[in-house]
Design an enzyme around this catalytic site. Structure first.
Site, PDB file in Angstrom:
ATOM      1  N   CYS A 173      10.389   3.599   8.468  1.00 44.06           N
ATOM      2  CA  CYS A 173       9.787   4.436   7.415  1.00 44.06           C
ATOM      3  C   CYS A 173      10.597   5.729   7.225  1.00 44.06           C
ATOM      4  O   CYS A 173      10.780   6.501   8.173  1.00 44.06           O
ATOM      5  CB  CYS A 173       8.351   4.778   7.809  1.00 44.06           C
ATOM      6  SG  CYS A 173       7.627   6.053   6.752  1.00 44.06           S
TER       7      CYS A 173
ATOM      8  N   LYS B 153      -3.511  -2.630   9.820  1.00 43.25           N
ATOM      9  CA  LYS B 153      -3.672  -1.396  10.597  1.00 43.25           C
ATOM     10  C   LYS B 153      -4.887  -1.451  11.522  1.00 43.25           C
ATOM     11  O   LYS B 153      -5.956  -1.903  11.102  1.00 43.25           O
ATOM     12  CB  LYS B 153      -3.844  -0.212   9.646  1.00 43.25           C
ATOM     13  CG  LYS B 153      -2.639   0.027   8.764  1.00 43.25           C
ATOM     14  CD  LYS B 153      -2.968   1.020   7.670  1.00 43.25           C
ATOM     15  CE  LYS B 153      -1.873   1.023   6.618  1.00 43.25           C
ATOM     16  NZ  LYS B 153      -2.262   1.661   5.377  1.00 43.25           N
TER      17      LYS B 153
ATOM     18  N   VAL C  34       1.823   6.621   7.926  1.00 41.87           N
ATOM     19  CA  VAL C  34       2.684   7.257   8.921  1.00 41.87           C
ATOM     20  C   VAL C  34       3.696   8.099   8.147  1.00 41.87           C
ATOM     21  O   VAL C  34       4.008   7.750   7.006  1.00 41.87           O
ATOM     22  CB  VAL C  34       3.402   6.207   9.804  1.00 41.87           C
ATOM     23  CG1 VAL C  34       2.402   5.419  10.615  1.00 41.87           C
ATOM     24  CG2 VAL C  34       4.305   5.268   9.001  1.00 41.87           C
TER      25      VAL C  34
ATOM     26  N   GLU D  55       0.985  13.638   6.717  1.00 46.50           N
ATOM     27  CA  GLU D  55       1.835  13.975   5.559  1.00 46.50           C
ATOM     28  C   GLU D  55       3.130  14.595   6.119  1.00 46.50           C
ATOM     29  O   GLU D  55       3.090  15.668   6.758  1.00 46.50           O
ATOM     30  CB  GLU D  55       1.166  14.929   4.560  1.00 46.50           C
ATOM     31  CG  GLU D  55       0.093  14.231   3.716  1.00 46.50           C
ATOM     32  CD  GLU D  55       0.649  13.041   2.904  1.00 46.50           C
ATOM     33  OE1 GLU D  55       1.697  13.174   2.257  1.00 46.50           O
ATOM     34  OE2 GLU D  55       0.018  11.967   2.938  1.00 46.50           O
ATOM     35  N   SER D  56       4.243  13.921   5.846  1.00 46.16           N
ATOM     36  CA  SER D  56       5.491  14.290   6.537  1.00 46.16           C
ATOM     37  C   SER D  56       5.853  15.782   6.458  1.00 46.16           C
ATOM     38  O   SER D  56       6.152  16.376   7.503  1.00 46.16           O
ATOM     39  CB  SER D  56       6.651  13.401   6.075  1.00 46.16           C
ATOM     40  OG  SER D  56       6.801  13.418   4.681  1.00 46.16           O
TER      41      SER D  56
HETATM   42  N1  GSH Z   1       3.231  11.205   1.450  1.00 49.30           N
HETATM   43  C1  GSH Z   1       3.370  10.557   2.718  1.00 49.30           C
HETATM   44  C2  GSH Z   1       4.217  11.424   3.646  1.00 49.30           C
HETATM   45  O1  GSH Z   1       5.034  12.203   3.147  1.00 49.30           O
HETATM   46  O2  GSH Z   1       4.016  11.347   4.868  1.00 49.30           O
HETATM   47  C3  GSH Z   1       3.996   9.175   2.505  1.00 49.30           C
HETATM   48  C4  GSH Z   1       4.089   8.380   3.789  1.00 49.30           C
HETATM   49  C5  GSH Z   1       4.226   6.881   3.508  1.00 49.30           C
HETATM   50  O3  GSH Z   1       4.171   6.421   2.364  1.00 49.30           O
HETATM   51  N2  GSH Z   1       4.403   6.101   4.591  1.00 49.30           N
HETATM   52  C6  GSH Z   1       4.386   4.666   4.424  1.00 49.30           C
HETATM   53  C7  GSH Z   1       3.038   4.138   4.901  1.00 49.30           C
HETATM   54  O4  GSH Z   1       2.472   4.636   5.854  1.00 49.30           O
HETATM   55  C8  GSH Z   1       5.432   3.960   5.287  1.00 49.30           C
HETATM   56  S1  GSH Z   1       7.086   4.314   4.785  1.00 49.30           S
HETATM   57  N3  GSH Z   1       2.537   3.107   4.239  1.00 49.30           N
HETATM   58  C9  GSH Z   1       1.289   2.483   4.571  1.00 49.30           C
HETATM   59  C10 GSH Z   1       0.434   2.227   3.375  1.00 49.30           C
HETATM   60  O5  GSH Z   1       0.850   2.580   2.261  1.00 49.30           O
HETATM   61  O6  GSH Z   1      -0.635   1.673   3.547  1.00 49.30           O
END
Ligand code: GSH
Length: 239
Positions: free
Chosen positions: A30, A57, A70, A83-84
């Protein structure tokens, strides 16, 4: 505790975070979680990783982060941060060694504004490969991406610094890097052809120890993304 294989629904919860530790809920490939891994590595923070099966999950993960995304951090006190950009700022505040965000409020605001601009770039990394896969003409999207990257390159040239926040790496560089690491995987490297400053920046970034520590090879990314687009992501690819 650090188990690389991902936790799916039905797996036992990992239990409280031991005193003095910090836990990262992640997924190995990710790009958002890589932001947090870059900051953890750059600051020399020891952390435990719990990788999550994002297609299946565990309930205990959804209880911690109802968005189900994540990266997510957890502290021994049971505090959960997600949130990153928020996880990265949190780490920078809590662990004072090697500050990555500037202390001046204006310089900090500038980094956050750059990040807002960059958040308009990342969708192209998904839209273009998806469009190609569906046999669509993606030349318009590619032209838009090139234009956005050219703007970034010009901004860097105007700053006359090696990195986006000065002559050493700061938070904004780590926030943007994960997508540049995946350019070849997404067959988008030609979009850097007209952007010499940005290209030089990617070369400098590749020399950074935190970048080296969190990086996967293009072959690994390609193999993972193939399983991803086929609808059966192999989060444990290569383990
Ligand atoms: N806005 C979030 C951030 O900045 O942390 C985006 C994080 C994100 O999209 N992570 C993806 C995720 O957890 C993996 S790359 N996807 C799971 C889902 O959409 O259910």
């Amino acid at each position: 505790m650090s188990t690389e294989k991902c936790f799916a629904n039905g797996s036992a919860a990992p239990g409280p975070v031991p005193k003095g530790h910090i836990r990262l809920y992640s997924m190995r490939f990710c790009p958002f979680a890589q932001r947090t891994r870059l900051v953890l590595n750059a600051k020399g923070i020891t952390y435990d990783t719990v990788n999550i099966h994002l297609k299946d999950k565990p309930d205990w993960f959804l209880e911690k982060n109802p968005l189900g995304l994540v990266p997510t951090l957890e502290t021994p006190a049971g505090e959960v941060i997600y949130e990153s950009p928020i996880t990265c700022e949190y780490l920078d505040e809590v662990y004072p060694e090697k500050k990555l965000l500037p202390s001046s409020p204006f310089a900090k605001a500038q980094q956050k504004m750059m990040l807002e601009h960059f958040s308009k770039v990342t969708p192209y990394f998904y839209k273009i490969p998806m469009g190609r896969r569906n046999g669509e003409d993606v030349s318009g999207l590619e032209a838009e991406l090139k234009e956005k990257l050219a703007k970034l390159s010009k901004d860097l040239a105007n700053k006359k610094t090696k990195f986006f926040g000065g002559d050493s790496i700061t938070m904004i560089d780590y926030m943007m890097w994960p997508w540049f690491e995946r350019l070849v995987t997404f067959e988008l490297q030609h979009c850097l052809d007209g952007t010499p400053e940005l290209k030089k920046w990617t070369e400098r970034m590749r020399e950074d120890p935190a970048v080296k520590a969190t990086m996967y090879s293009t072959d690994t990314y390609k193999a993972f993304y193939k399983t991803y687009v086929d609808g059966k992501p192999d989060y444990d690819y290569g383990l």
